[in-house]
Design a protein around this motif. Structure first.
Motif, PDB file in Angstrom:
ATOM      1  N   PHE A 259       0.852  -1.195   0.000  1.00  0.00           N
ATOM      2  CA  PHE A 259       0.000   0.000   0.000  1.00  0.00           C
ATOM      3  C   PHE A 259       0.886   1.243   0.000  1.00  0.00           C
ATOM      4  O   PHE A 259       1.834   1.321   0.778  1.00  0.00           O
ATOM      5  CB  PHE A 259      -0.863   0.067   1.268  1.00  0.00           C
ATOM      6  CG  PHE A 259      -1.794  -1.106   1.417  1.00  0.00           C
ATOM      7  CD1 PHE A 259      -3.121  -1.007   1.051  1.00  0.00           C
ATOM      8  CD2 PHE A 259      -1.329  -2.319   1.924  1.00  0.00           C
ATOM      9  CE1 PHE A 259      -3.984  -2.088   1.191  1.00  0.00           C
ATOM     10  CE2 PHE A 259      -2.173  -3.403   2.060  1.00  0.00           C
ATOM     11  CZ  PHE A 259      -3.507  -3.295   1.694  1.00  0.00           C
ATOM     12  N   GLN A 260       0.559   2.180  -0.865  1.00  0.00           N
ATOM     13  CA  GLN A 260       1.204   3.498  -0.772  1.00  0.00           C
ATOM     14  C   GLN A 260       0.079   4.509  -0.529  1.00  0.00           C
ATOM     15  O   GLN A 260      -0.809   4.672  -1.361  1.00  0.00           O
ATOM     16  CB  GLN A 260       1.950   3.833  -2.052  1.00  0.00           C
ATOM     17  CG  GLN A 260       2.792   5.080  -1.876  1.00  0.00           C
ATOM     18  CD  GLN A 260       3.515   5.454  -3.153  1.00  0.00           C
ATOM     19  OE1 GLN A 260       2.939   6.058  -4.047  1.00  0.00           O
ATOM     20  NE2 GLN A 260       4.774   5.082  -3.235  1.00  0.00           N
ATOM     21  N   LEU A 261       0.110   5.129   0.634  1.00  0.00           N
ATOM     22  CA  LEU A 261      -0.960   6.033   1.042  1.00  0.00           C
ATOM     23  C   LEU A 261      -0.428   7.459   1.058  1.00  0.00           C
ATOM     24  O   LEU A 261       0.695   7.698   1.499  1.00  0.00           O
ATOM     25  CB  LEU A 261      -1.476   5.652   2.440  1.00  0.00           C
ATOM     26  CG  LEU A 261      -1.770   4.167   2.674  1.00  0.00           C
ATOM     27  CD1 LEU A 261      -2.312   3.952   4.088  1.00  0.00           C
ATOM     28  CD2 LEU A 261      -2.753   3.626   1.656  1.00  0.00           C
TER      29      LEU A 261
ATOM     30  N   LYS B 142      -7.170   8.814   1.335  1.00  0.00           N
ATOM     31  CA  LYS B 142      -8.271   8.393   0.459  1.00  0.00           C
ATOM     32  C   LYS B 142      -7.762   8.104  -0.952  1.00  0.00           C
ATOM     33  O   LYS B 142      -8.526   7.896  -1.858  1.00  0.00           O
ATOM     34  CB  LYS B 142      -9.327   9.509   0.382  1.00  0.00           C
ATOM     35  CG  LYS B 142     -10.027   9.797   1.702  1.00  0.00           C
ATOM     36  CD  LYS B 142     -11.038   8.705   2.063  1.00  0.00           C
ATOM     37  CE  LYS B 142     -11.631   8.908   3.435  1.00  0.00           C
ATOM     38  NZ  LYS B 142     -10.745   8.504   4.527  1.00  0.00           N
ATOM     39  N   ARG B 143      -6.451   8.143  -1.168  1.00  0.00           N
ATOM     40  CA  ARG B 143      -5.947   7.981  -2.543  1.00  0.00           C
ATOM     41  C   ARG B 143      -4.911   6.865  -2.602  1.00  0.00           C
ATOM     42  O   ARG B 143      -3.854   7.014  -3.184  1.00  0.00           O
ATOM     43  CB  ARG B 143      -5.308   9.299  -3.008  1.00  0.00           C
ATOM     44  CG  ARG B 143      -6.297  10.442  -3.151  1.00  0.00           C
ATOM     45  CD  ARG B 143      -5.563  11.762  -3.200  1.00  0.00           C
ATOM     46  NE  ARG B 143      -4.884  12.029  -1.942  1.00  0.00           N
ATOM     47  CZ  ARG B 143      -3.848  12.830  -1.814  1.00  0.00           C
ATOM     48  NH1 ARG B 143      -3.348  13.450  -2.850  1.00  0.00           N
ATOM     49  NH2 ARG B 143      -3.288  13.030  -0.626  1.00  0.00           N
ATOM     50  N   GLU B 144      -5.212   5.779  -1.989  1.00  0.00           N
ATOM     51  CA  GLU B 144      -4.194   4.741  -1.883  1.00  0.00           C
ATOM     52  C   GLU B 144      -3.891   4.070  -3.234  1.00  0.00           C
ATOM     53  O   GLU B 144      -4.752   3.999  -4.102  1.00  0.00           O
ATOM     54  CB  GLU B 144      -4.609   3.680  -0.866  1.00  0.00           C
ATOM     55  CG  GLU B 144      -5.671   2.724  -1.310  1.00  0.00           C
ATOM     56  CD  GLU B 144      -7.081   3.252  -1.044  1.00  0.00           C
ATOM     57  OE1 GLU B 144      -8.017   2.503  -1.295  1.00  0.00           O
ATOM     58  OE2 GLU B 144      -7.226   4.407  -0.600  1.00  0.00           O
ATOM     59  N   THR B 145      -2.644   3.625  -3.366  1.00  0.00           N
ATOM     60  CA  THR B 145      -2.254   2.781  -4.495  1.00  0.00           C
ATOM     61  C   THR B 145      -1.931   1.420  -3.895  1.00  0.00           C
ATOM     62  O   THR B 145      -1.169   1.343  -2.934  1.00  0.00           O
ATOM     63  CB  THR B 145      -0.957   3.313  -5.143  1.00  0.00           C
ATOM     64  OG1 THR B 145      -1.123   4.691  -5.351  1.00  0.00           O
ATOM     65  CG2 THR B 145      -0.657   2.610  -6.447  1.00  0.00           C
ATOM     66  N   VAL B 146      -2.525   0.376  -4.450  1.00  0.00           N
ATOM     67  CA  VAL B 146      -2.277  -0.962  -3.920  1.00  0.00           C
ATOM     68  C   VAL B 146      -1.643  -1.814  -5.023  1.00  0.00           C
ATOM     69  O   VAL B 146      -2.107  -1.786  -6.161  1.00  0.00           O
ATOM     70  CB  VAL B 146      -3.592  -1.632  -3.455  1.00  0.00           C
ATOM     71  CG1 VAL B 146      -3.289  -2.957  -2.762  1.00  0.00           C
ATOM     72  CG2 VAL B 146      -4.368  -0.713  -2.531  1.00  0.00           C
ATOM     73  N   SER B 147      -0.576  -2.503  -4.675  1.00  0.00           N
ATOM     74  CA  SER B 147      -0.005  -3.430  -5.653  1.00  0.00           C
ATOM     75  C   SER B 147       0.182  -4.789  -4.986  1.00  0.00           C
ATOM     76  O   SER B 147       0.226  -4.880  -3.753  1.00  0.00           O
ATOM     77  CB  SER B 147       1.309  -2.897  -6.226  1.00  0.00           C
ATOM     78  OG  SER B 147       2.120  -2.412  -5.195  1.00  0.00           O
ATOM     79  N   ASP B 148       0.289  -5.807  -5.801  1.00  0.00           N
ATOM     80  CA  ASP B 148       0.360  -7.166  -5.294  1.00  0.00           C
ATOM     81  C   ASP B 148       1.557  -7.849  -5.946  1.00  0.00           C
ATOM     82  O   ASP B 148       1.615  -7.956  -7.167  1.00  0.00           O
ATOM     83  CB  ASP B 148      -0.949  -7.877  -5.683  1.00  0.00           C
ATOM     84  CG  ASP B 148      -1.248  -8.966  -4.710  1.00  0.00           C
ATOM     85  OD1 ASP B 148      -0.673 -10.048  -4.863  1.00  0.00           O
ATOM     86  OD2 ASP B 148      -2.044  -8.729  -3.779  1.00  0.00           O
ATOM     87  N   LEU B 149       2.518  -8.266  -5.134  1.00  0.00           N
ATOM     88  CA  LEU B 149       3.790  -8.743  -5.675  1.00  0.00           C
ATOM     89  C   LEU B 149       4.194 -10.055  -5.010  1.00  0.00           C
ATOM     90  O   LEU B 149       3.779 -10.330  -3.882  1.00  0.00           O
ATOM     91  CB  LEU B 149       4.891  -7.714  -5.380  1.00  0.00           C
ATOM     92  CG  LEU B 149       4.648  -6.287  -5.863  1.00  0.00           C
ATOM     93  CD1 LEU B 149       5.580  -5.330  -5.137  1.00  0.00           C
ATOM     94  CD2 LEU B 149       4.879  -6.198  -7.358  1.00  0.00           C
TER      95      LEU B 149
END
Ligand SMILES: Cc1cc2nc3c(=O)[nH]c(=O)nc-3n(C[C@H](O)[C@H](O)[C@H](O)COP(=O)(O)OP(=O)(O)OC[C@H]3O[C@@H](n4cnc5c(N)ncnc54)[C@H](O)[C@@H]3O)c2cc1C
Length: 473
Positions: A236-238, A301-308
């Motif tokens: 998560f990048q918040l 409220k603008r999170e970026t989620v990645s799955d690695l």
């Protein structure tokens, strides 16, 4: 000397010569100990120039010669010989120090790049040579579904290089530092003696070597704790509008143990302002975790989620390295300042420092690393932290856009001023920083632990041959 050993040493950069044949005027002569086969030294200009530089590209200290030992016995031979000759010695791992800490002016740089074997991966531990990179360690352990609990963000650092300073990473908020994961070390002391140390064998040496700035011994082999590797990481990048809201949410995530990795940064936004970011990782196998559990009640409220995969996540820094190598900034000076701020007044100190920085002071790819961690996870005696329950790494990762030496020197002086200010507000240096330090600064830095280091130094390197680059003694 066995043919094999000779071959290995000749495979090093540039011209090599036996110590005896290197008896140029003023050059070292061969070891007197007939038991030792005589290490080979590279004393050509190219090898010496390479060892006179590091990732910082700020100081330049040329050694008399460089050697590349391939065994613990060779490290000991060279150390004893250098001691007899009255020469200073610095171990070099991957050369990512920023202020000459792996250099030895007119002495011997011991490049450990050939001492890099991964010996054994067992269910709870791995035995590795100290010149191995963390990348190599992770590749070997992940193949067996295991991983060291703490990894640095960049994996091309050597095991010995990070154990000499601490080794902090995304999961330090859970597990402490890399030096807290060490079960046993094989070392060569400044006297050239090979010893094995652990919490039960030579414990005072074990404590003086971990985060001991390479003052008492060279690490040749390490036994490191392992844990089961997760299959994947949900990352998560918040984003936050300001430092206060970032700090509040980071504290909440830490206190509620919502994630396995917690970091964050203040980053130039390209228009003269800053972006405030939390970076959190949740480990999982099989079923994907519920994002809502990490995000519940947080301000972002603008999170970026990645799955690695775990491996992709651990290697994420490689992308930035590629960019910086391509644009030339990897080779620019890197006047970094790394500190730990006390949690009780972190906002005031961090705000004051950030208010005085402009984006040129960091460079377009630079950042200020900023996140909380619990101090009770850190048990390495010589790893110094503010004496509080929660502290914040606060690191000026300066990546200047130009190679301008005058600018780098200005930033080094600025580091010194900021260090003094941070220290007087209760902060503590992380010694991978680029700034001049005096012996009394180090006395102050180690505080109540200074005597531990001095006693071990007196016992294991009484002639003060090891690691002059920190200017401790
Ligand atoms: C791009 C980048 C990212 C980084 N990220 C992190 C991070 O996430 N976390 C973190 O904690 N640090 C980080 N660092 C800092 C890094 O951990 C230290 O600078 C580390 O000392 C570098 O390791 P190295 O193998 O390059 O060591 P070198 O630069 O070769 O040596 C550094 C010091 O360690 C000593 N040393 C090296 N090998 C040994 C040995 N075998 N025995 C005893 N002493 C030895 C040297 O004498 C010297 O004093 C980063 C640095 C860079 C450049």
């Amino acid at each position: 000397m066995t043919p094999n050993r000779r071959t290995l040493l000749h495979a090093g950069v540039g011209v090599t010569a036996t110590l005896a044949s290197a008896a140029l005027a003023g050059q070292p002569s061969g070891p007197r100990d007939s038991q030792s086969p005589g290490p080979l030294l590279a004393n050509d200009a190219e090898s010496r120039a390479a060892a006179a530089q590091d990732f910082g590209h700020i100081v330049d200290r040329r050694p008399r010669a460089v050697c590349k030992p391939a065994t613990s016995g060779e490290v000991a031979d060279i150390m004893r010989w250098a001691k007899d000759q009255g020469l200073k010695v610095a171990a070099r791992g991957q050369g990512h120090a920023t202020y000459g800490r792996a250099m030895a002016e007119d002495g011997i740089v011991m490049d450990l790049g050939m001492l890099a074997t991964i010996h054994r991966v067992e269910p709870d531990r791995v035995v590795v040579d100290a010149g191995a990179t963390w990348h190599k360690v992770v590749d070997a352990t992940l193949a067996k579904g295991l991983v060291p609990p703490v990894l640095t963000n960049y994996l091309e650092l050597s095991v010995g290089g990070t154990l000499a300073v601490g080794g902090i990473g995304g999961s330090s908020s859970r597990h402490g530092l890399q030096t807290d994961q060490v079960l046993e070390l094989d070392v060569v002391t400044g006297e050239g003696v090979e010893l094995t140390c652990s919490p039960t064998s030579h414990p005072e040496l074990f404590d003086a070597v971990r985060a001991g700035l390479a003052q008492c011994a060279i690490i040749v082999r390490a036994t490191l704790r392992l844990m089961r590797a997760p299959e994947r990481v949900r990352r998560f990048q918040l984003s936050y509008p300001d430092l206060a809201s970032l700090t509040a949410d980071q504290r909440r995530v830490l206190e509620e143990a919502r994630c396995d990795q917690l970091q964050g940064a203040v980053v130039p936004d390209g228009t003269g302002g800053w972006r405030y970011q939390m970076e959190a990782g949740v480990f999982y196998d099989g079923k994907m975790p519920d994002d809502g559990a990490l995000l519940a009640g947080l301000a972002d409220k603008r999170e970026t989620v990645s799955d690695l995969t775990f491996g992709e996540d651990a290697n994420a820094f490689a992308k930035l390295e590629k960019i910086l190598r391509a644009n030339g900034q990897w080779l620019n000076p890197h006047p970094w300042l790394l500190t730990y701020l006390p949690g009780s007044n972190v906002l005031k100190i961090a705000r004051d420092v950030i208010a005085e920085l402009n984006s040129d002071d960091l460079g377009p790819f630079g950042r200020i690393t900023y996140y909380p961690m619990f101090t009770d996870r850190c048990r390495t005696p010589l790893l110094r932290l503010p004496d509080e329950r929660v502290v914040f790494p606060f690191n000026l990762i300066r990546i200047p856009a130009s190679a301008d030496r005058a600018n780098a020197e200005r930033l080094v002086m600025r580091n010194r001023e900021l260090y003094e200010r941070i220290r007087s507000a209760g902060g503590v240096l992380y010694p991978v920083s680029a700034l001049p330090m005096s012996s009394s600064d180090w006395t102050d830095h180690f505080g109540v632990r200074w005597s531990l280091l001095c006693e071990a130094k007196g016992r294991h390197d009484p002639g003060s041959h090891l690691t002059p680059g920190y200017e401790l003694f």
